[in-house]
Design a protein around this motif. Sequence first.
Motif, PDB file in Angstrom:
ATOM      1  N   SER B 262      58.608 -34.976 -27.656  1.00 36.21           N
ATOM      2  CA  SER B 262      57.777 -35.873 -26.865  1.00 36.21           C
ATOM      3  C   SER B 262      56.360 -35.997 -27.428  1.00 36.21           C
ATOM      4  O   SER B 262      55.708 -37.017 -27.242  1.00 36.21           O
ATOM      5  CB  SER B 262      57.725 -35.392 -25.413  1.00 36.21           C
ATOM      6  OG  SER B 262      57.146 -34.114 -25.362  1.00 36.21           O
ATOM      7  N   LYS B 265      55.307 -38.975 -29.519  1.00 36.10           N
ATOM      8  CA  LYS B 265      55.152 -40.268 -28.860  1.00 36.10           C
ATOM      9  C   LYS B 265      53.868 -40.342 -28.067  1.00 36.10           C
ATOM     10  O   LYS B 265      53.531 -41.378 -27.515  1.00 36.10           O
ATOM     11  CB  LYS B 265      56.356 -40.514 -27.931  1.00 36.10           C
ATOM     12  CG  LYS B 265      57.674 -40.508 -28.680  1.00 36.10           C
ATOM     13  CD  LYS B 265      58.815 -40.987 -27.800  1.00 36.10           C
ATOM     14  CE  LYS B 265      60.119 -41.037 -28.578  1.00 36.10           C
ATOM     15  NZ  LYS B 265      60.710 -39.699 -28.811  1.00 36.10           N
ATOM     16  N   ASP B 266      53.136 -39.222 -28.029  1.00 38.27           N
ATOM     17  CA  ASP B 266      51.882 -39.161 -27.279  1.00 38.27           C
ATOM     18  C   ASP B 266      50.871 -40.118 -27.908  1.00 38.27           C
ATOM     19  O   ASP B 266      50.604 -40.054 -29.106  1.00 38.27           O
ATOM     20  CB  ASP B 266      51.377 -37.713 -27.333  1.00 38.27           C
ATOM     21  CG  ASP B 266      50.207 -37.498 -26.396  1.00 38.27           C
ATOM     22  OD1 ASP B 266      49.329 -38.385 -26.350  1.00 38.27           O
ATOM     23  OD2 ASP B 266      50.174 -36.447 -25.734  1.00 38.27           O
TER      24      ASP B 266
END
Lengths: 325, 327
Positions: B262, B265-266
């Motif tokens: 994740s 995708k920050d």
Amino acid sequence: MDWGNIFGNAVGEIISPTTAAYALAAIGLGIHFGYTGLLNFGQAAFLLIGAYAFAIPTLAGAPLIVAILCAIACSVIFAFILGIPTLRLRADYLAIVTIAAAEVVRYIVTTTGLTDFTGAANGLSGFKGTFAAINPIPEGRYGFGPFSYNEYDWWVRIVGWSLVVLASLLVWLLMRSPWGRVVKGIREDEDAVRSLGKNVYSYKMQALILGGGLGSIAGIVFILPRAVQPANYTTGLTFFIWTIMLLGGAATIFGPIVGSMIFWVVLSLTQGVLYGAIESGALSFISTTQAGQIRFILVGVALMLLVIFRPQGIFGNKKELSFSV
Amino acid sequence: MSNSESAVVSGHPLVKGEVGPGCAKVDPIVVADHVTRQFGGLKAVDVDHLEIPRGQITALIGPNGAGKTTMFNLLTGFDKPNTGTWEFDGKSLAGVPAFKVARAGMVRTFQLTKSLGRLSVLQNMLLGATGQKGEKLIASLFKPIWRKQEEENTARADDLLARFKLDAKREDYAASLSGGQRKLLEMARALMSKPELIMLDEPMAGVNPALTQSLLGHIKNLKSDGTTVLFVEHDMHMVTHISDWVVVMAEGRVVAEGPPESVMKDPAVIDAYLGAHHDEDLGDLMEDGPNPVLEAERKAREAHPEIEESPGWAENPTPPTAEEKQA
Ligand SMILES: Nc1ncnc2c1ncn2[C@@H]1O[C@H](COP(=O)(O)OP(=O)(O)OP(=O)(O)O)[C@@H](O)[C@H]1O
Ligand SMILES: [Mg+2]
């Protein structure tokens, strides 16, 4: 020219106490530079401290062992004084501090204010009694040819060379051990050694003290056949010791010994030949004083040739130098 | 933050509370607070709060000059911060000299390798062993005191050298090694001390892909032995494939944290790498063409069918989760 005499003198240098003293000093410097990578340009100061810290208590009536311990203790203190401010810094700082400190101690012992202790520029003499008193060799002349000495001269040689052997053994034992591995690691890259949990500062201090201590013992051996003369302890002395160490190989066991022998034999030979040539009229354009200086010019040239053509010294490992580390 | 809250909001089992830059971990091994380091007008490191999870593989990533190496230097005592405190295993290490940090069990390697050139590869390795009796001045003179320990350390060193494919170089001077081999030697040497936390500054830089693959296996094995790993790496594939947790630095700050899948995708991370104006995400950087790690691994396997060193990750190239324990 009296070639027999010239060669006799030169060969005699092989076992002379001065050769032993320089070998000891070079062994100490080898611990500093050859193994640990410490740039000590003040080894002369350790010899000076050994000499004065031995002679002054002896003249004041101290027994031999006390005088020797005093010499060693003073060199340890001196090593701390040099090391505490500099060993945390980059290597070149130690070089600057040692070269300056060596001059400072030489000026201190030469000041007239301390004449009562140090004899100022005249130096000290008359301190051989306690050392001669424990000489087991009966009075007389022994030996053959160029190696013919009286009982005191033999005693100095035996003690001097025994110390050289002991010091070499000490270095050999240390450098094959994990302790030696740490100091050699420090020579290569002290941050790497630090990152592996070794107290680099403490090891450098131990090496500085050990090498300096050997220097002070060399200082005692050096004065046993002569008087203490402050003029002997100039930076020139330090550079002769460096020459000897590099000649033999900086991180080797036999290098300092053989280096010192070669150094003194060559000095003696050149002196004999030059003086002989002047006396016989073959060399008319220089005086004997100039000849004495020419010898040291030759030493300088020899040192340059050495670092150009055999930088690893006589015993050094050529492979080590093929890396640009 | 209460447990019930974290169970609801966090979404990640390593984290206490919400996932985000500087978030608290369930079981941190390193906790740093307000660490800053200024070089002239430049704040190379300005970390408010950072926790490294124990027993996990954490990647520290960020663009060139982000302050990753400087952060390493500060944590390990090789550099002094302007402000800040940090703890390792509950002990404060601020102001502690580098060698004591290493002795405490926090051992690092260097981005620019520091091999000890005129020592043999084996001697390099042996220097890494801790608690050596023969390293004391007086004891070193008497070989019987340290002979046995030396033999044990040598056996360990030989074992590690074999694992890092350096056994043929055992007696050579470290200076004769290639750049990649020096990286390997430095990592192997650091492991000699059995550290609790190993901090690797770009361990894979210059190491060929086939060996990289087996190194990744070693790193995973370290984790399964209970060692915490913190490493700096620029290769995103490596990071996603091996790490349990990713910390992203940019301009000295921790700008994002999270599990690898994740964190890429920050938006803060994409900003850090690509600047504020962009219309792609980091996934695009990664998804072009074949995955070079898997590609290399496939080739390595073809070349050496006998290699079976890192079971698990190759068959299962998705990032491991925290619960996943190495067999
Ligand atoms: N000793 C120093 N003196 C001055 N500035 C420094 C020093 N060390 C690092 N810096 C600066 O601090 C910043 C962070 O450097 P650092 O080496 O930590 O980056 P990094 O994240 O490791 O980068 P890279 O991925 O390229 O290794 C850089 O801008 C660098 O120029
Ligand atoms: Mg870096």
